[in-house]
Motif scaffolding. Structure first.
Motif, PDB file in Angstrom:
ATOM      1  N   CYS A 121      26.082  21.525  82.601  1.00 24.44           N
ATOM      2  CA  CYS A 121      27.418  21.534  82.561  1.00 24.44           C
ATOM      3  C   CYS A 121      28.438  20.964  83.545  1.00 24.44           C
ATOM      4  N   ARG A 122      29.451  19.928  82.832  1.00 23.99           N
ATOM      5  CA  ARG A 122      30.392  19.339  83.483  1.00 23.99           C
ATOM      6  C   ARG A 122      31.738  19.758  83.460  1.00 23.99           C
ATOM      7  N   PHE A 123      32.315  19.034  84.484  1.00 23.33           N
ATOM      8  CA  PHE A 123      33.372  19.333  85.133  1.00 23.33           C
ATOM      9  C   PHE A 123      34.259  18.412  85.089  1.00 23.33           C
ATOM     10  N   ALA A 126      40.905  16.913  84.657  1.00 22.64           N
ATOM     11  CA  ALA A 126      41.264  17.396  84.166  1.00 22.64           C
ATOM     12  C   ALA A 126      43.638  17.061  84.504  1.00 22.64           C
ATOM     13  N   GLY A 127      43.772  17.539  83.713  1.00 20.70           N
ATOM     14  CA  GLY A 127      45.378  16.429  84.539  1.00 20.70           C
ATOM     15  C   GLY A 127      46.123  17.968  85.332  1.00 20.70           C
ATOM     16  N   PRO A 128      46.676  17.677  85.791  1.00 21.37           N
ATOM     17  CA  PRO A 128      46.738  18.772  86.886  1.00 21.37           C
ATOM     18  C   PRO A 128      47.460  20.539  87.342  1.00 21.37           C
ATOM     19  N   GLY A 129      47.087  20.683  87.403  1.00 21.58           N
ATOM     20  CA  GLY A 129      46.569  22.814  86.984  1.00 21.58           C
ATOM     21  C   GLY A 129      45.849  22.783  86.018  1.00 21.58           C
ATOM     22  N   ARG A 130      44.749  21.802  85.875  1.00 23.79           N
ATOM     23  CA  ARG A 130      44.045  22.130  84.869  1.00 23.79           C
ATOM     24  C   ARG A 130      42.694  21.975  84.948  1.00 23.79           C
ATOM     25  N   SER A 131      41.428  23.189  84.799  1.00 18.03           N
ATOM     26  CA  SER A 131      40.250  22.137  85.041  1.00 18.03           C
ATOM     27  C   SER A 131      39.642  22.719  83.589  1.00 18.03           C
ATOM     28  N   THR A 132      38.107  21.873  83.653  1.00 19.48           N
ATOM     29  CA  THR A 132      37.572  21.640  81.841  1.00 19.48           C
ATOM     30  C   THR A 132      36.401  22.070  82.125  1.00 19.48           C
ATOM     31  N   VAL A 133      35.573  22.800  81.672  1.00 25.17           N
ATOM     32  CA  VAL A 133      33.559  23.074  81.593  1.00 25.17           C
ATOM     33  C   VAL A 133      33.606  22.391  80.343  1.00 25.17           C
ATOM     34  N   ALA A 134      32.693  21.707  80.984  1.00 27.20           N
ATOM     35  CA  ALA A 134      32.241  21.131  79.914  1.00 27.20           C
ATOM     36  C   ALA A 134      29.865  21.254  79.279  1.00 27.20           C
ATOM     37  N   CYS A 135      30.070  22.185  78.932  1.00 28.65           N
ATOM     38  CA  CYS A 135      27.485  22.373  79.070  1.00 28.65           C
ATOM     39  C   CYS A 135      27.580  21.745  77.675  1.00 28.65           C
ATOM     40  N   ALA A 136      26.349  21.558  77.321  1.00 34.87           N
ATOM     41  CA  ALA A 136      25.600  20.764  76.489  1.00 34.87           C
ATOM     42  C   ALA A 136      23.880  20.957  77.034  1.00 34.87           C
ATOM     43  N   ALA A 137      24.229  21.597  76.138  1.00 33.30           N
ATOM     44  CA  ALA A 137      21.916  21.440  76.235  1.00 33.30           C
ATOM     45  C   ALA A 137      21.034  21.610  74.628  1.00 33.30           C
ATOM     46  N   PHE A 144      22.935  23.212  72.195  1.00 33.01           N
ATOM     47  CA  PHE A 144      23.937  24.041  72.044  1.00 33.01           C
ATOM     48  C   PHE A 144      25.294  23.460  73.121  1.00 33.01           C
ATOM     49  N   GLU A 145      26.394  23.680  72.398  1.00 34.63           N
ATOM     50  CA  GLU A 145      27.588  23.167  73.206  1.00 34.63           C
ATOM     51  C   GLU A 145      28.981  24.268  73.690  1.00 34.63           C
ATOM     52  N   GLY A 146      29.549  23.744  74.406  1.00 32.56           N
ATOM     53  CA  GLY A 146      30.829  24.683  74.817  1.00 32.56           C
ATOM     54  C   GLY A 146      31.696  23.587  75.601  1.00 32.56           C
ATOM     55  N   THR A 147      32.731  23.740  75.285  1.00 32.60           N
ATOM     56  CA  THR A 147      34.195  23.128  76.103  1.00 32.60           C
ATOM     57  C   THR A 147      35.212  23.699  76.114  1.00 32.60           C
ATOM     58  N   PHE A 148      35.944  23.947  77.476  1.00 29.11           N
ATOM     59  CA  PHE A 148      36.632  25.173  77.293  1.00 29.11           C
ATOM     60  C   PHE A 148      37.837  24.363  78.651  1.00 29.11           C
TER      61      PHE A 148
END
Length: 157
Positions: A121-123, A126-137, A144-148
């Motif tokens: 999972c990488r982070f 992202a822009g100000p006030g935002r955060s992203t979690v991007a997982c892949a396996a 399996f992947e998920g980006t939020f």
């Protein structure tokens, strides 16, 4: 000899279980936008939920993505310190050693499969006030992947 070996294995299992239960669990629900959800190589992004759950218990941490049909994909790792990856434009990288796939059946029962994997999972920034979690396996059942992406309520004010 076999009885002694089985006794040792049972006691080892009980001690691991007791250690796991003795550690408090932290559960955080993050609201935002699911940008991508791939289950066993199939893109199911339109069904992805509006939140993810980050769970930490002992040395394990997971990010759980859900879909509207009741499927949950958990990207789980040992909680090792995140590695900074500045040279590739990623803030941090969290190793993932298992994907736990939970599927809700039509009768309401839930089937869980634990799939061993090498992933992360990488982070990304992202822009100000935002955060992203991007997982892949990648697993024996496919990718399996998920980006939020979450948005801070304070950012909009």
């Amino acid at each position: 000899m076999l009885t002694r070996l089985l006794t040792v294995l049972v006691l080892l299992g009980l001690s691991c279980t007791a250690e796991l239960h003795a550690q408090p669990m932290t559960r955080n629900v993050l609201k935002g936008t699911c940008e991508k959800l791939v289950v066993a190589g199939k893109d199911v992004s339109p069904t992805c939920g509006e939140s993810i759950v980050n769970t930490v218990q002992g040395r394990r941490t997971s990010f759980d993505f859900t879909s509207s049909d009741g499927t949950t994909v958990s990207f789980s790792g040992t909680g090792m310190p995140q590695d900074r990856q500045e040279e590739v434009g990623v803030d941090a990288l969290q190793p993932v050693s298992a994907v736990i796939l939970s599927v809700k059946a039509t009768d309401g029962g839930i089937t869980r499969d634990t799939l061993m994997t090498v992933g992360s999972c990488r982070f990304p920034q992202a822009g100000p006030g935002r955060s992203t979690v991007a997982c892949a396996a990648d697993t024996q059942r496919g990718r399996f992947e998920g980006t939020f992406t979450t948005t801070s309520e304070a950012a909009g004010k």
